[in-house]
Design an enzyme around this catalytic site. Structure first.
Site, PDB file in Angstrom:
ATOM      1  N   LYS A  83       0.861  -1.187   0.000  1.00 15.46           N
ATOM      2  CA  LYS A  83       0.000   0.000   0.000  1.00 15.46           C
ATOM      3  C   LYS A  83       0.896   1.235   0.000  1.00 15.46           C
ATOM      4  O   LYS A  83       1.808   1.360   0.832  1.00 15.46           O
ATOM      5  CB  LYS A  83      -0.864  -0.026   1.252  1.00 15.46           C
ATOM      6  CG  LYS A  83      -2.277   0.440   1.055  1.00 15.46           C
ATOM      7  CD  LYS A  83      -3.063   0.142   2.324  1.00 15.46           C
ATOM      8  CE  LYS A  83      -4.450   0.706   2.253  1.00 15.46           C
ATOM      9  NZ  LYS A  83      -5.161   0.521   3.522  1.00 15.46           N
TER      10      LYS A  83
HETATM   11  O1  G3P Z   1      -7.816   1.257   5.163  1.00 12.94           O
HETATM   12  C1  G3P Z   1      -8.134   2.544   4.819  1.00 12.94           C
HETATM   13  C2  G3P Z   1      -9.530   3.017   5.151  1.00 12.94           C
HETATM   14  O2  G3P Z   1     -10.475   2.030   4.944  1.00 12.94           O
HETATM   15  C3  G3P Z   1      -9.645   3.781   6.428  1.00 12.94           C
HETATM   16  O3  G3P Z   1     -10.951   3.965   6.862  1.00 12.94           O
HETATM   17  O4  G3P Z   1     -12.575   4.567   8.628  1.00 12.94           O
HETATM   18  O5  G3P Z   1     -10.147   5.178   8.924  1.00 12.94           O
HETATM   19  O6  G3P Z   1     -11.569   6.359   7.266  1.00 12.94           O
HETATM   20  P1  G3P Z   1     -11.330   5.080   7.985  1.00 12.94           P
END
Ligand code: G3P
Length: 224
Positions: A83
């Site tokens: 990533k």
């Molecule tokens: O993995 C990246 C993403 O899904 C993060 O989500 O909830 O931290 O905005 P969030």
């Protein structure tokens, strides 16, 4: 549409892997920090547990340093995906890694132009963050619609991985728009199982069965 689990918790991941409803996993530094364990050991555990792709994020921000992390990450397992954040150095790293046959997932994508650049650089996946766009008072889903349409227009192979998913409606919308993958926090995936009519319907079936059993005793485990 494929489902990935957005988590670094091996127990939660295993719960869904055992049902065969999960195609891969995405992690990030915050999710690994939440586990509070040695991140390299934790990532190795997840790579073994999951047959499909597992995204592991670099924490370096400069091109050379990103490659120095990305190459060892890619060797941790055949299913490892590196990533990389959506930055200029990041896109240069994505290009180099794609030439080396290393799969990448470009993260922190908030616009269609960023998604196009990531695809041009050779990303395997792009991760637009819908929930974080919703958080700042915009609607995240039109971004998915734009990226899916643009990628279709030009037969771009990069997969659209909907990230920062906050609730089941995001998942339904992503599927309707034709996104390739949605990465789901375990609590969102859990909510997708539930419906009050299922619970009420099951209760009624079991109550009726109890009434019948009072009369006849047996259940199907004794069927011959
Ligand atoms: O993995 C990246 C993403 O899904 C993060 O989500 O909830 O931290 O905005 P969030």
């Amino acid at each position: 549409m494929k489902f990935f689990i957005d988590s670094a918790n091996a127990d939660l991941i295993k719960k869904f892997i055992d049902m065969n409803i999960v195609d891969g996993v995405t992690t990030n530094p915050s999710l690994l920090a939440k586990e509070g364990k040695d991140p390299i050991e934790q990532v190795k555990k997840i790579l073994k547990l999951v047959p499909g792709p597992v995204s592991i994020e670099v924490v370096a921000t400069e091109y050379g340093a990103m490659l120095s992390e990305a190459r060892p990450i890619s060797k941790l397992g055949k299913n490892a995906v590196v990533k990389i954040p959506m930055t200029r150095d990041g896109m240069r790293a994505v290009h180099t890694l794609s030439q080396e046959g290393i799969k990448t997932n470009v993260t922190l994508v908030f616009s269609a132009t960023q998604a196009l650049i990531a695809a041009k650089a050779g990303a395997t996946y792009v991760s637009p963050f819908v929930g974080r766009l919703d958080d700042i008072g915009t609607d995240g889903m039109p971004l998915i619609s734009d990226i899916v349409q643009i990628f279709r227009n030009y037969s771009i192979k990069t997969q659209v991985l909907v990230a920062s998913v906050r609730h089941p409606i995001h998942v339904v919308e992503a599927a309707k728009l034709g996104a390739d993958v949605a990465t789901l926090p375990p609590d969102v995936l859990d909510k997708m199982f539930s419906h009050p009519l299922t619970d009420a319907g099951l209760k009624k079936f079991l109550d009726d069965w109890k009434t019948l059993q009072k009369q006849y005793g047996d259940d199907f485990s004794k069927a011959k």
